[in-house]
Write an enzyme that holds these catalytic residues in place. Structure first.
Site, PDB file in Angstrom:
ATOM      1  N   TRP A 127       9.494 -17.149  12.374  1.00 52.06           N
ATOM      2  CA  TRP A 127      10.165 -18.592  12.522  1.00 52.06           C
ATOM      3  C   TRP A 127      11.603 -18.465  11.876  1.00 52.06           C
ATOM      4  CZ3 TRP A 127       8.174 -21.195  15.919  1.00 52.06           C
ATOM      5  CH2 TRP A 127       6.546 -20.952  16.039  1.00 52.06           C
ATOM      6  N   ASP A 169      12.769 -25.171   6.297  1.00 49.94           N
ATOM      7  CA  ASP A 169      11.681 -25.475   7.354  1.00 49.94           C
ATOM      8  C   ASP A 169      10.546 -25.388   6.547  1.00 49.94           C
ATOM      9  OD1 ASP A 169       9.694 -25.513   9.138  1.00 49.94           O
ATOM     10  OD2 ASP A 169      10.753 -23.667  10.406  1.00 49.94           O
ATOM     11  N   LYS A 185       0.698 -29.074  11.893  1.00 55.19           N
ATOM     12  CA  LYS A 185       0.160 -28.411  10.752  1.00 55.19           C
ATOM     13  C   LYS A 185      -0.403 -29.450   9.781  1.00 55.19           C
ATOM     14  CE  LYS A 185       2.300 -24.907  12.768  1.00 55.19           C
ATOM     15  NZ  LYS A 185       3.594 -24.239  12.678  1.00 55.19           N
TER      16      LYS A 185
HETATM   17  C1  LIG Z   1       4.467 -23.914  13.489  1.00 54.57           C
HETATM   18  C2  LIG Z   1       5.870 -23.640  13.023  1.00 54.57           C
HETATM   19  C3  LIG Z   1       7.108 -24.275  13.802  1.00 54.57           C
HETATM   20  C4  LIG Z   1       6.732 -24.893  15.187  1.00 54.57           C
HETATM   21  O1  LIG Z   1       7.749 -24.870  15.945  1.00 54.57           O
HETATM   22  P1  LIG Z   1       7.677 -25.576  17.374  1.00 54.57           P
HETATM   23  O2  LIG Z   1       8.769 -25.435  18.212  1.00 54.57           O
HETATM   24  O3  LIG Z   1       7.189 -27.020  16.994  1.00 54.57           O
HETATM   25  O4  LIG Z   1       6.406 -24.896  18.033  1.00 54.57           O
HETATM   26  C5  LIG Z   1       8.454 -23.962  13.219  1.00 54.57           C
HETATM   27  N1  LIG Z   1       8.437 -23.483  12.114  1.00 54.57           N
HETATM   28  C6  LIG Z   1       7.428 -22.992  11.376  1.00 54.57           C
HETATM   29  C7  LIG Z   1       7.482 -22.387   9.964  1.00 54.57           C
HETATM   30  C8  LIG Z   1       6.053 -22.978  11.852  1.00 54.57           C
HETATM   31  O5  LIG Z   1       5.112 -22.565  11.271  1.00 54.57           O
END
Ligand SMILES: *Cc1c(COP(=O)(O)O)cnc(C)c1O
Length: 364
Positions: free
Chosen positions: A106, A174, A198
């Site tokens: 991410w 994030d 989540k």
């Molecule tokens: C699940 C998650 C996302 C999700 O992003 P989407 O674009 O909404 O699918 C972003 N950052 C983290 C750390 C996550 O766990």
């Protein structure tokens, strides 16, 4: 009629994630009739008293649960995590450049999106360890940076920062996969955000919290819909907001408050510790993250030592009404997500299955 507990699958999925049954019940009642208004929550106007109350209460609860001063603005936006990956550099990446901490998937996505607006500097990374540990937090941070972005919990590799460090430049976090899972210093961040799917209910909205000072830092002309300042000015109702997702988030926030963050934290610690203990003990499995202080309490990643057991254990879980334990498509193995809605008893059920599987498959 909602399915009874015995019929419901036990969902260890990483997101969209398990939601407490009482919240599902309340949400389904509101779909039929919202607060005896004679309207479904899907039908209420987004500019009117009914929705104003939902918005006000949800913001009040976020402020209370995160212990935020009135210097923080609270938004519910569309577009998920990736829209925040875009809006952050669009709004804030200025001449000083921006730094990112790369703890895996991410974080990398956020870095890639920032690349459309400048050259993000990656000032710490655990890519060399294949993200099985956290990178070292940078010893010195250039004070001229526009911001420093990091991911509190790595959902895919299963690492988690124990707390939020102080930073000489605005810190943007994030928190999508560990929001409200533990007591932490939320106000160390100038901005943090979390997708709802989540710990905050249904996909479709993202909680964004930012310090008022950030609003003056907009680095370029940004269309209103993508502009934090315009979203704050219109109280998240610049256009038609995702009313139902925001309402479900409110129900989750009420549930979180009823349970109490201190109890949630204790339960999360217990859930993670008994599961890691079983993975470390069980002769057939191995944890992905070795260092106890880097292990995520939200997403527990492990593998079968013998790759042939991977499919077998996955099938065994399916037969036992357990779903969502397969690792992310980019890494494989298993990932058990222990979000707030998961109970200690549910984790114990999985542990019992891991033990039964070991009895059936170990070589003696
Ligand atoms: C699940 C998650 C996302 C999700 O992003 P989407 O674009 O909404 O699918 C972003 N950052 C983290 C750390 C996550 O766990």
């Amino acid at each position: 009629m909602i399915k009874r507990s015995e019929d419901r699958k036990l969902n260890f999925g990483a997101g969209p994630a398990s939601i407490p049954e009482e919240v599902l019940q309340e949400a389904s009642e509101a779909i039929l009739d919202y607060n005896a208004s004679g309207l479904s929550v899907l039908e209420i106007p987004h500019r009117g008293k009914l929705f104003d109350n939902i918005l006000d209460e949800s913001k009040q609860l976020v402020r209370e649960l995160c212990a935020l001063s009135s210097d923080y603005e609270i938004l519910w936006l569309h577009g998920g995590g990736r829209l925040q990956f875009s809006m952050i550099p669009m709004n804030f990446l200025g001449a000083g450049g921006a730094a990112y901490i790369d703890s895996g998937h991410w974080a990398q996505e956020a870095i890639a999106y920032a690349g459309y607006y400048g050259e993000p500097k990656v000032i710490a990374s655990s890519a060399g360890e294949r993200y099985a540990s956290l990178p070292e937090w940078p010893a010195s941070i250039d004070p001229s940076l526009s911001y420093l972005h990091f991911t509190t919990n790595n959902t895919i590799y299963g690492t988690q920062w124990p707390d939020i460090p102080l930073s000489p430049v605005p810190l943007i976090a994030d928190m999508s996969s560990d929001m409200l899972s533990t007591q932490r210093s939320y106000s160390n961040s100038a901005m943090f955000y979390a997708v709802a799917q989540k710990n905050l209910g249904a996909a479709g909205t993202t909680l964004v919290v930012l310090h008022k000072d950030m609003l003056a830092r907009t680095a370029r002309r940004v269309p209103p819909m993508l502009n934090y300042e315009a979203q704050v000015r219109t109280n998240s109702v610049l256009n038609t907001p995702p009313v139902f997702a925001i309402y479900t988030a409110l129900l989750m926030l009420r549930w979180t408050k009823r349970k109490g963050i201190d109890i949630i934290q204790k339960d999360n610690e217990k859930k993670a510790s008994i599961l890691y203990a079983e993975i470390d003990r069980n002769s057939l499995f191995a944890a992905v993250v070795d260092r106890p202080d880097h292990r995520s309490k939200m997403n527990v990643c492990f593998r079968a030592k013998n790759p042939e057991n991977e499919q077998l254990f996955s099938d065994f879980c399916t037969q036992n009404n357990i779903t969502g334990i397969d690792g992310h498509r980019t890494v494989g193995g298993f990932r058990v997500s222990l979000y707030n809605a998961i109970t200690i008893q549910q984790v114990e059920r999985l542990i019992t299955l891991m033990q039964a599987f070991e009895d059936d498959h170990k070589k003696d």
